[in-house]
Every structure is written in C-alpha cells, then in structure tokens.
Design an enzyme around this catalytic site. Structure first.
Site, short mmCIF file in Angstrom:
data_model
loop_
_atom_site.label_atom_id
_atom_site.label_comp_id
_atom_site.label_asym_id
_atom_site.label_seq_id
_atom_site.Cartn_x
_atom_site.Cartn_y
_atom_site.Cartn_z
N GLU A 93 85.68 11.35 40.90
CA GLU A 93 85.76 11.66 42.33
C GLU A 93 84.39 11.94 42.95
OE1 GLU A 93 88.64 14.79 42.66
OE2 GLU A 93 90.28 13.35 42.67
N SER A 94 83.33 11.83 42.19
CA SER A 94 81.99 12.12 42.71
C SER A 94 81.02 11.02 42.31
CB SER A 94 81.49 13.45 42.18
OG SER A 94 81.28 13.34 40.79
#
Length: 197
Positions: A93-94
């Site tokens: 997610e990053s």
C-alpha cells in the site's frame, strides 16, 4: 562455556523460534504464491513480474519498514498477526515507501469511492494507524473463516487478503483466492519473514 555465551545462545534460539511461529492465520513460510502481476511490476518500472518483482519491491521498502518494526511487532501480538504479513500489506500500500495510498472505500464493497489521497510516510509511525489496518485485515479473515469453516488457515488468510482488497463479497469460493493483492502481499511477506520480520 561461559554463562554469558550460554545466555546469548538461548536468547538467539528463542528469538528465532518466536519469529517463525507468529500469527493465528496460517503459516506464510509454507504458502506458495505467484507474486506480483506484470501490471504491478510495470507500474514500478520493473521489466519482470512474479515473486522476483514482489521481492524487489519489498527490498525497496525494507529500510523504511525496519524503522517501524517495533510497532508492527506490537500490533502483531495484539491481533495475533504475523508482523511479516503486516509489513507485506504496508509495503503493497506504499509505493516505494514514499507515501501511503488511501483509495477510500474501494475495498469495503460499499460502493463509495472517495478521492485518492496520499499520506506522508510519517502516518506509519502511528500505532493506531497500523492497528486499524491490521484490525481490518483480521476482521476480513474472520469473516472468511465464518463463511467457509472447512477451509484451512492458509485459505482463510488468502481469502481475508482478497476480501481486504476487493471487499467482503469478492470471495465466493476457493477459486477466488488468487487475487493479485494477496499474491503480491504474501510474496512480500515471505521476503520480510526471511529478512528479520
């Protein structure tokens, strides 16, 4: 043999056994996964896909995630979730560890799509934020476990990761356990597990 060396040896043994038996939701060391899709690999400028791409992306995020490993370990104990899986989710997610992507309610299945937001990496420093992500994941796994009680713990983990990403109604059978998010997260988690998480 000196007592100090004996004590250090025992600590090393207990530390390695602790990290290999984390979590109530399957054993990531035994899970096979194809890794990231070629679409994910291309998104980050890679000319390859699969486990190799997932491992490369995890390698890029690892220095940043190491700074927050104590938080992931604490949250992992609280929710009985392997910190390597938490690291895999946060890494996915990053992109590159540079920012955290919040796509609103896309994964909740509620039909509400909010504007995409980017949060600076400092958001990860919050135990509350990591707890919220982990609680959402464990809730998804528990929901899959309730709906499919005869599945194995590994299938529950896969189903929970797919439901976390695509919404609770995405998983209707064991044919739905091969979503890209799950495959990529598990490959990254295995990398993190092999590198101290």
């Amino acid at each position: 043999m000196s007592p100090l060396w004996l004590l250090l040896g025992l600590l090393a043994l207990t530390g390695s056994s602790e990290s290999s038996s984390w979590g109530c939701y399957g054993n990531i060391r035994t899970l096979d996964t194809p890794g990231a899709s070629c679409r994910i690999g291309r998104r980050y400028g890679l000319t390859y896909c699969g486990v190799r791409a997932s491992e490369r992306l995890a390698e890029v995020d690892r220095p940043y995630l190491l700074r927050h490993q104590p938080t992931m370990r604490l949250v992992g104990q609280k929710y009985c979730m392997d910190p390597a899986v938490i690291a895999g989710v946060l890494s996915r997610e990053s992109p590159g560890g540079n920012y955290v992507v919040d796509l609103g309610n896309i994964g909740s299945g509620l039909g509400m799509v909010k504007e995409t937001k980017f949060y600076p990496p400092t958001a990860w420093k919050s135990e509350t934020w990591v707890s919220q992500k982990t609680q959402t994941l464990t809730s998804s796994i528990k929901e899959i476990k309730t709906r499919f009680p005869t599945w194995t713990a590994d299938q529950h983990l896969r189903g929970g990761l797919c439901a976390y990403s695509k919404g609770p109604n995405f998983v209707r059978s064991n044919q739905d356990l091969n979503c890209d998010f799950c495959n990529d997260v598990l490959a990254r988690a295995k990398y993190f597990k092999d590198h101290g998480f």
